[in-house]
Enzyme design. Structure first.
Site, short mmCIF file in Angstrom:
data_model
loop_
_atom_site.label_atom_id
_atom_site.label_comp_id
_atom_site.label_asym_id
_atom_site.label_seq_id
_atom_site.Cartn_x
_atom_site.Cartn_y
_atom_site.Cartn_z
CG ASP A 112 49.28 -9.29 44.16
OD1 ASP A 112 49.00 -8.27 43.50
OD2 ASP A 112 48.52 -9.79 45.00
CG ASP A 143 36.44 -9.22 20.22
OD1 ASP A 143 37.54 -9.15 20.80
OD2 ASP A 143 35.92 -10.30 19.89
CG HIS A 158 41.06 -9.13 14.27
ND1 HIS A 158 42.36 -9.03 14.70
CD2 HIS A 158 40.43 -9.89 15.19
CE1 HIS A 158 42.50 -9.70 15.83
NE2 HIS A 158 41.34 -10.23 16.15
#
Length: 484
Positions: free
Chosen positions: A86, A229, A234
Site C-alpha cells: 500500500d 498525451d 512524443h
C-alpha cells in the site's frame, strides 16, 4: 550482472500490455541479464504463484508470434515475484527494502507504472525506507505532470533523493526502431546532411494517428487530452530528432543538449498564431473501418459536456539558420481514418524544370513509424514519352521495409528501453530541462484554450479530423499526405 526490477502497478494495464511482453521478448532473445528478478507491486493480495498465473493469462491478448510456449513461460515465470504494498504505508516499503536486501542486486530498477499523481508519494516512501541507494534507478512514465509547475514539482522531488543519472524519464517513441534509424540515417550517412536544411526542404509533417477512441481510458484521457498525451512528449521528441544539429558524440548528454536547443528555438506563441496555427478537435459519432463508432462524450468515464481535445494540429517554426522559413506541422488524434505514425519530409521543387511532371509532384522522404516500420524515398523518373508533351516524369519510390529486412532481429520499443535502464544507458531518455522546455512551449496553448469559449471543433469518427486542419496547412500552399 544481477538486477531487481520492481514494477509499481504490477497488475495494471501498462504492465501486462507493454512491460511484461517486452521483458519476455528480452528473455526469449537472450538479452535480459540472466541473474534477474521481476517483482510486481500492487495492493492485490496475491502469492508468487497466483501472480505468475495472472501474467500467463494476460499473454493470450498478445499477438501470436510474441506469445510464449508453455515451456518458455515456465522458465520466464521463475523471474516473477509479487509483493503486496500500500503506497500510504511506510511499513510496506520497509518490507520491500528487506526483500531487496536479500541478495544485494547490482542494479535495482523502480518502474513507476502508476498514475502520475502518485509519483511524489512513491518517491518519498522510497527515500524514507532507504531505497534511494547509488545502485537504484527510477523510471517515470509520461505524462510527467499536467503543466510546467507540476512537472517541476515532480522533478524536484525526485532529484532531492536521486541524482539525474539515476532518473529515466521514458518516452517509448524514442525506443521505436524507426526513430533509431532516423538518428542513424541522419548521423551515420553523408547522403542526407547536405540537403537537410532550409535551402532544400520546403516543409516537414509529423502525423501520429490512432483509429481507436478513448476506450477504457476515458477517465484518464478526459483529464489529459491530446496535447498533453501526445504533443508535449512524443511529437516534440520526434521534431527534435528531425531538427537537431549533429551531436559531438553519441553520449546521452551530447544528444540531449542538441534536442534542448531545438525546443528553445521553437517560435513563441502569439495571440495571432494561436488562432491561426493551432486547431483542436473532438470526435463525434461516425464510421471507422466500416463499423459504427460512438462520440467521445459517450465514452465510459468521459463527461457528457467534456471539452477535452481528441485532436490537435499545429504549425510551428524553428528560429535558427538551418530551419528559418521551413514550417513544421504536427497533427495527432483519436478515432481518425487509420492507425499510422509517419514523418514526411517534403523537398523543394527543382529550380528550373526541363521535363514535364505531374502538378505538385516533388521529392519527399517518408519515415514510417507504425504500423509499418521503414523508409520511402519518392522520386521522379522518366516514363513513357508523350507525343504531345515530350518527355514526362512519373512518380516512383524506393521502399525499405525494416521488418522484412531485419526480421526477427527487430527489438521493440519497450524491450530496448527496459534493457537500457538495466544497463544504465540514458541516450533514449528525456532530461528534465527538455521536459520543462516542452511544457513551457505548450502552456500558452493550454491557457488559450482555457479562455476560448468555442471549444474543440467536431469531426466525425473515421475521418482525418476537422476541416480547419486542412485549411491551416493549405494557407501555406501545402497539404496533408492523404489530400495531395
Amino acid at each position: 550482472m544481477s538486477f531487481d526490477l520492481v514494477l509499481f502497478g504490477g497488475t495494471g494495464d501498462l504492465a501486462w500490455r507493454k512491460l511484461m511482453p517486452a521483458l519476455f521478448q528480452a528473455f526469449r532473445h537472450g538479452t535480459l541479464p540472466p541473474d534477474g528478478r521481476i517483482i510486481g507491486i500492487a495492493r492485490d493480495d496475491l502469492s508468487d504463484a497466483q501472480y505468475r498465473e495472472l501474467i500467463r493469462s494476460r499473454f493470450h491478448d498478445v499477438e501470436l508470434a510474441k506469445r510464449p510456449s508453455p515451456e518458455e513461460f515456465d522458465r520466464f515465470a521463475e523471474l516473477l515475484h509479487f509483493l503486496r504494498l500500500d503506497l500510504s504505508h511506510p511499513e510496506d516499503f520497509r518490507r520491500l527494502a528487506d526483500t531487496l536486501r536479500e541478495r544485494h542486486a547490482d542494479t535495482v530498477v523502480m518502474y513507476l507504472a502508476t498514475a502520475p499523481d502518485l509519483f511524489l508519494r512513491v518517491v518519498e516512501q522510497l527515500a524514507g525506507a532507504g531505497l534511494n541507494t547509488p545502485n537504484t534507478r527510477i523510471v517515470l512514465e509520461k505524462p510527467l505532470g499536467h503543466d510546467l509547475a507540476s512537472n517541476r514539482q515532480i522533478n524536484d522531488a525526485v532529484r532531492a533523493v536521486l541524482s539525474e543519472r539515476q532518473i529515466f524519464r521514458i518516452d517509448h517513441y524514442l525506443g521505436k526502431p524507426a526513430v533509431q534509424n532516423l538518428f542513424a540515417m541522419r548521423f551515420g550517412n553523408a547522403l542526407f546532411e547536405p540537403v537537410w536544411r532550409r535551402e532544400h526542404i520546403s516543409n516537414i509533417q509529423i502525423t501520429i494517428a490512432e483509429d481507436l477512441g478513448a476506450e477504457k481510458r476515458g477517465a484518464f484521457y478526459d483529464k489529459t487530452g491530446a496535447l498533453r498525451d501526445m504533443v508535449q512528449n512524443h511529437a516534440l521528441q520526434l521534431l527534435c530528432a528531425l531538427a537537431m544539429e549533429p551531436p559531438i558524440n553519441a553520449h546521452a548528454d551530447a544528444i540531449r543538449d542538441e534536442k534542448l536547443k531545438v525546443l528553445r528555438s521553437l517560435s513563441p506563441w502569439t495571440p495571432v498564431s494561436l488562432d491561426q496555427h493551432v486547431v483542436r478537435g473532438q470526435y463525434t459519432a461516425g464510421m471507422v473501418h466500416g463499423h459504427p463508432a460512438r462520440a467521445y462524450r459517450e465514452e465510459p468515464g468521459v463527461s457528457p459536456e467534456s471539452n477535452t481535445e481528441t485532436f490537435v494540429a499545429l504549425r510551428t517554426d524553428i528560429q535558427n539558420w538551418r530551419w528559418a522559413g521551413v514550417p513544421f506541422y504536427i497533427r495527432t488524434g483519436k478515432r481518425l481514418a487509420s492507425r499510422e505514425a509517419q514523418i514526411v519530409v517534403n523537398f523543394r521543387e527543382t529550380p528550373h524544370a526541363i521535363f514535364h511532371a505531374p502538378p505538385g509532384s516533388c521529392n519527399r522522404l517518408v519515415i514510417n513509424l507504425q504500423p509499418r516500420d521503414g523508409l520511402q524515398l519518392h522520386l521522379l523518373a522518366l516514363g513513357q514519352e508523350n507525343r504531345r508533351n515530350g518527355q514526362v516524369l512519373t512518380p516512383v519510390h524506393l521502399d525499405l521495409d525494416f521488418d522484412k529486412r531485419f526480421g526477427s532481429e527487430r527489438v521493440g520499443a519497450y524491450e530496448r528501453l527496459l534493457l537500457d535502464v538495466i544497463a544504465g544507458r540514458l541516450n533514449l531518455f528525456v532530461r528534465s530541462d527538455e521536459q520543462e522546455a516542452a511544457w513551457r512551449w505548450v502552456e500558452p496553448i493550454m491557457e488559450h484554450w482555457a479562455n476560448d469559449e468555442r471549444g474543440p471543433r467536431p469531426y466525425a469518427a473515421g475521418t482525418w479530423g476537422p476541416s480547419a486542419s486542412s485549411a491551416m496547412i493549405a494557407r501555406d500552399g501545402f497539404c496533408w499526405p492523404e489530400e495531395c
